[in-house]
Design a protein around this motif. Structure first.
Motif, PDB file in Angstrom:
ATOM      1  N   ALA A   1      30.528 -36.047  -9.648  1.00  0.00           N
ATOM      2  CA  ALA A   1      31.222 -35.054  -9.371  1.00  0.00           C
ATOM      3  C   ALA A   1      31.132 -33.893 -10.342  1.00  0.00           C
ATOM      4  CB  ALA A   1      32.772 -35.432  -9.277  1.00  0.00           C
TER       5      ALA A   1
ATOM      6  N   LEU B   1      31.825 -29.267  -1.862  1.00  0.00           N
ATOM      7  CA  LEU B   1      33.084 -29.757  -1.177  1.00  0.00           C
ATOM      8  C   LEU B   1      34.079 -28.704  -0.843  1.00  0.00           C
ATOM      9  CD1 LEU B   1      33.505 -32.855  -3.500  1.00  0.00           C
ATOM     10  CD2 LEU B   1      32.860 -32.707  -1.366  1.00  0.00           C
ATOM     11  N   ASP B   2      34.196 -27.561  -1.617  1.00  0.00           N
ATOM     12  CA  ASP B   2      35.191 -26.318  -1.693  1.00  0.00           C
ATOM     13  C   ASP B   2      34.775 -25.456  -2.670  1.00  0.00           C
ATOM     14  OD1 ASP B   2      36.111 -27.118  -4.278  1.00  0.00           O
ATOM     15  OD2 ASP B   2      37.711 -28.367  -3.399  1.00  0.00           O
TER      16      ASP B   2
ATOM     17  N   GLN C   1      31.710 -27.709   4.746  1.00  0.00           N
ATOM     18  CA  GLN C   1      30.898 -28.414   3.614  1.00  0.00           C
ATOM     19  C   GLN C   1      29.385 -28.569   4.136  1.00  0.00           C
ATOM     20  OE1 GLN C   1      32.943 -32.332   2.958  1.00  0.00           O
ATOM     21  NE2 GLN C   1      34.526 -31.303   1.936  1.00  0.00           N
TER      22      GLN C   1
ATOM     23  N   ASN D   1      34.368 -27.087  -6.201  1.00  0.00           N
ATOM     24  CA  ASN D   1      33.837 -28.390  -6.664  1.00  0.00           C
ATOM     25  C   ASN D   1      32.571 -28.818  -5.760  1.00  0.00           C
ATOM     26  OD1 ASN D   1      36.264 -29.136  -8.436  1.00  0.00           O
ATOM     27  ND2 ASN D   1      37.219 -28.741  -6.614  1.00  0.00           N
ATOM     28  N   TYR D   2      31.774 -29.740  -6.217  1.00  0.00           N
ATOM     29  CA  TYR D   2      30.537 -30.592  -5.606  1.00  0.00           C
ATOM     30  C   TYR D   2      30.394 -31.701  -5.856  1.00  0.00           C
ATOM     31  CZ  TYR D   2      28.047 -29.199  -9.944  1.00  0.00           C
ATOM     32  OH  TYR D   2      27.708 -29.243 -10.823  1.00  0.00           O
ATOM     33  N   GLU D   3      29.507 -32.263  -5.126  1.00  0.00           N
ATOM     34  CA  GLU D   3      28.875 -33.850  -5.595  1.00  0.00           C
ATOM     35  C   GLU D   3      27.400 -33.705  -5.702  1.00  0.00           C
ATOM     36  OE1 GLU D   3      32.945 -36.412  -3.913  1.00  0.00           O
ATOM     37  OE2 GLU D   3      30.857 -36.206  -2.966  1.00  0.00           O
TER      38      GLU D   3
ATOM     39  N   LYS E   1      26.483 -31.604  -2.424  1.00  0.00           N
ATOM     40  CA  LYS E   1      27.333 -31.650  -1.472  1.00  0.00           C
ATOM     41  C   LYS E   1      28.453 -30.624  -1.776  1.00  0.00           C
ATOM     42  CE  LYS E   1      30.118 -33.975   1.887  1.00  0.00           C
ATOM     43  NZ  LYS E   1      30.484 -35.458   2.354  1.00  0.00           N
TER      44      LYS E   1
END
Length: 820
Positions: free
Chosen positions: A190, A162-163, A225, A166-168, A160
């Motif tokens: 994360a 996020l910006d 996202q 960053n991602y998850e 996923k």
């Protein structure tokens, strides 16, 4: 004549049965159309959901031409000539296959597809959700994943974004080799782009690609996202998965065109896979073609090095010899000798060259004993060695073909064993031929040397030093000639390696379909529509299969020989207090009773006393008795309606609830006349009623008395027709007792209530004449709905005194309720 007419009768009966069946089905549809519409709408909705949940599969196709299927490059590929050669080989006991079929197998082999998977990196797949299905991103993916070596081969995860930084990672699943199920790793991890993300099963690094910013923008240009699914599979499983999506076949039997077709959910990937299959096959063919030439080049290089060393030693020896003996020009001193011995030396030199080449080949054959090594092809054996050259060429072709087949078959394959047998059979023949050739050349060389010695003997007065010098010169010329020959052969092989290309070309570039071939929306919706119609139809069919109730007239006529005098249609919105006199004369139920009145005239001449009965309560016999009396009264006939059901007196309770006396009083009292118990014009003008009276303790014995016959005889003096409503025949014996005074027995069968299993018993009663002049009336037929059935009258009986049965008048619950 009867025999000729029989098929026509059978055909008419079949047509009538088919028409009845169509009418019945249509009636069920009209009756329950709401359920059909609801089922169709639900199935269509489920079909749309199913169609949206399926991946879009596209088909790409390419056409390639195989001009040369021989890996050695020594023979052109011709379908017609190849077939003739195969036939010739089979006549000689040698099995031969279709070369194009072999190439098609190689194109679809696991080995070749494995190279494509490695080249395009197909073991890692990137996808995202769109609507209810997933879409493969392939090279359009905005991120790429790098997996740690400790991570299992089979792994899937969802990233996923996020910006921008960053991602998850979530929904992490791994499959360990040998495990039965997939292991789900709980938790969300994360991470930052370009850095290692630590998970319980290993490290993962997610990197951005150049199209990241553009991919993550929505329609308005804002960052959105998104979830990207990443999965990696083992090389073997990935190869097999793509192999299963590829089909390869001949364009037709007369050409060497091969059609490659692939089905995939990503069009660019499908096209690249077909292109890479072609390129991998082309490289594979070139590699196999160059293998013979490469072995020959290595053999020639080793011999050149050996001859160069020997030539260097001879030249050094000659130089030392000239310095030692102070010779200036040996050739000039020995010009006379050279002229005389030139022809003999030339022949000796040629034979020694052939013997050396044959010796090299014999040595090579003795050292190389494996079936996967080719024999160098050297054309230095002379005219006598052409047969050996042909054998070596055939041997190399067998070895190369076996190597190609071994790539895609097991060691125990019958075809490989056949190749081994043929190679093993040909190898000793080549060795034997080389041995015979060597012995032949040795004999020729010995004769040539004898001739040369004879000439040399004529100049025996030449100094020994000069003869030694000439011997050195001769050895030098021999080695120099052999060295020059090998250099020429090396250039020929190098030229062959430089121009060796695969004789295959792409005729049609990969071209994918514009629209997906799967899922087929029209087919899914059509199947959904059919299922929507079949589900309620199937339920109705099952209910009909388990429904044992009587529904149609033909079911009666197939079992019972008693005449069916009338079919009474369903009386919609019927009230128990209503009679035919209260209805419009054009109503179907009124017309049906008129037909019944008309049909009774043909049952028995001058029949004035009619008894109505049924098998069980609830069949509508009292309803028929009352209304047939009304319809006869409407015709101007005087009718007496007798309630002989003295156990229940249902008819009396409905028509004359306040009556004090009736049939039972008449049967018990000897004095009063019939007119003292009759209620005149009870239901309709010209229709009088004789109520049942009080319920006696012994109804059967009372009806068996002589007073019943006296009642009928007295009634005939005043009435045209006497209608007796009595009890059901299967409940008590009253109906059979009363039947002795009746001219006609009207047996009422109610559609949807009467069991079909009762019909054989009714037929036996008719045959044994237990009921006089039995006539059948089918009641409550749902004609408008295709011989459907329904309840709607609610008549019931509950006989007491320990010998009756009670029937609940409540309507049974049904899965499909009828529209009233």
């Amino acid at each position: 004549m009867e025999t000729k007419n029989q098929p026509i009768i059978v055909e008419e009966e079949n047509e009538m049965q088919l028409a009845d069946m169509v009418k019945l089905c249509w009636g069920h549809f009209l009756r329950r159309w709401q359920w059909f519409v609801l089922s169709v709408l639900v199935c269509l909705a489920l079909g749309v959901v199913f169609q949206q949940s399926r991946q879009r599969i596209y088909q790409s196709q390419a056409v390639m031409l195989i001009e040369d299927a021989d890996p050695s490059g020594m023979a052109g590929f011709n379908r017609r000539n190849n077939g003739a050669m195969n036939a010739l080989l089979e006549l000689n006991g040698i099995s031969a296959g279709n070369n194009l079929t072999n190439e098609i197998f190689i194109l679809g082999s696991h080995r070749l597809m494995s190279k494509v998977v490695d080249s395009l990196g197909l073991d890692v797949e990137y996808a995202m959700r769109r609507s209810l299905h997933t879409v493969s991103l392939y090279k359009a993916t905005p991120v790429v994943a790098e997996f740690d070596l400790t991570l299992p081969t089979n792994v899937s995860l969802e990233v996923k974004v996020l910006d921008d930084a960053n991602y998850e990672v979530h929904d992490l699943q791994v499959y360990y080799e040998g495990a039965r199920d997939v292991t789900e790793v709980e938790g969300v991890f994360a991470g930052k782009f370009g850095e290692q993300t630590t998970t319980p099963v290993g490290n993962i690094c997610i990197n951005k690609r150049d199209n990241f910013a553009e991919f993550m923008q929505d329609a308005e240009g804002n960052f959105e996202q998104r979830d990207i699914m990443i999965s990696r599979g083992s090389k073997y499983m990935t190869t097999e998965r793509y192999r299963s999506n590829i089909s390869i076949g001949e364009f037709d039997k007369k050409s060497s065109l091969v059609v490659l077709t692939i089905k995939d959910n990503n069009v660019p990937r499908a096209n690249e896979i077909l292109t890479e299959i072609f390129n991998a096959y082309k490289r594979d063919v070139v590699e196999y073609k160059n293998r013979v030439a490469q072995n020959t080049a290595e053999f020639i290089d080793s011999r050149i090095q050996l001859i160069a060393n020997e030539l260097h030693d001879i030249e050094g020896h000659y130089e030392k010899f000239m310095e030692k003996n102070k010779f200036v020009d040996l050739k000039e001193n020995a010009s006379t000798f050279l002229e005389e011995t030139s022809q003999a030396r030339k022949l000796t030199l040629q034979l020694e060259t052939q013997l050396a080449v044959a010796g090299y080949l014999s040595e090579y054959m003795a050292q190389q004993a494996q079936n996967d090594q080719t024999i160098p092809v050297i054309s230095g054996l002379g005219a006598d060695g052409s047969a050996i050259t042909a054998q070596i060429t055939e041997y190399n072709k067998l070895v190369m073909e076996r190597m190609r087949q071994a790539e895609n078959a097991s060691l125990n394959s019958p075809r490989l064993k056949d190749f081994d047998r043929r190679i093993e059979a040909l190898r000793p023949a080549i060795i034997a031929s080389l041995g015979s050739y060597v012995r032949s050349v040795e004999l020729q060389l010995e004769d040539a040397r004898k001739n040369e010695r004879s000439i040399s003997g004529q100049i025996s007065n030449m100094p020994a030093q000069q003869r030694e010098a000439l011997n050195i010169v001769r050895q030098q010329e021999l080695k120099n000639a052999l060295y020059t020959y090998l250099l020429n052969k090396r250039e020929e092989v190098a030229l062959q390696l430089a121009i060796n290309e695969a004789n295959v070309r792409l005729v049609e570039n990969p071209m994918a379909t514009i629209r997906p071939i799967s899922p087929k929306t029209s087919m899914i919706l059509f199947v959904s529509l059919i299922l929507g119609l079949m589900i309620p139809a199937g339920i109705i069919f099952i209910l009909e299969m388990f429904n044992t109730k009587l529904k149609r007239r033909d079911e009666i006529e197939k079992v019972c020989s008693a005449p069916v005098v009338c079919e009474l249609p369903k009386w919609e919105n019927h009230n128990s207090s209503e009679t035919l006199a209260d209805l419009d004369p054009n109503r179907p139920i009124v017309e049906a009773f008129r037909l019944l009145r008309y049909g009774l005239n043909f049952m028995k001449a001058n029949a004035r006393v009619m008894m109505t009965t049924s098998s069980t309560p609830g069949q509508g016999k009292s309803f028929v008795s009352k209304n047939i009396a009304v319809v006869l009264g409407m015709a101007g006939k005087k009718v007496l309606l007798v309630d002989a059901d003295i156990r229940k007196c249902t008819l009396s309770k409905a028509l004359a609830p306040n009556a004090k006396k009736g049939l039972t009083h008449y049967l018990l009292e000897e004095g009063p006349t019939l007119q003292n118990y009759i209620i005149p014009d009870c239901e309709f003008k010209n229709v009088d009623l004789l109520p049942g009276g009080v319920i006696p303790p012994n109804p059967a014995e009372l009806l068996m008395g002589q007073r019943l016959e006296e009642l009928i005889e007295e009634a005939k003096q005043y009435y045209d027709y006497i209608i007796i409503d009595t009890t059901p025949v299967l409940a008590v014996a009253d109906a059979s007792i009363v039947g002795r005074v009746a001219d006609l027995t009207l047996f009422v069968l109610r559609a949807g209530v009467e069991e079909r299993s009762f019909l054989p018993l009714l037929e036996r009663m008719h045959v044994e004449k237990k009921l006089r002049n039995l006539c059948l009336i089918l009641n409550d037929v749902d004609v408008k709905r295709g011989y459907g059935y329904g309840y709607g009258y609610g008549y019931g009986y509950g006989y007491g005194y320990g010998y009756g049965s009670g029937v609940d008048d409540k309507k049974k619950r049904r899965f499909f309720r009828r529209k009233k």
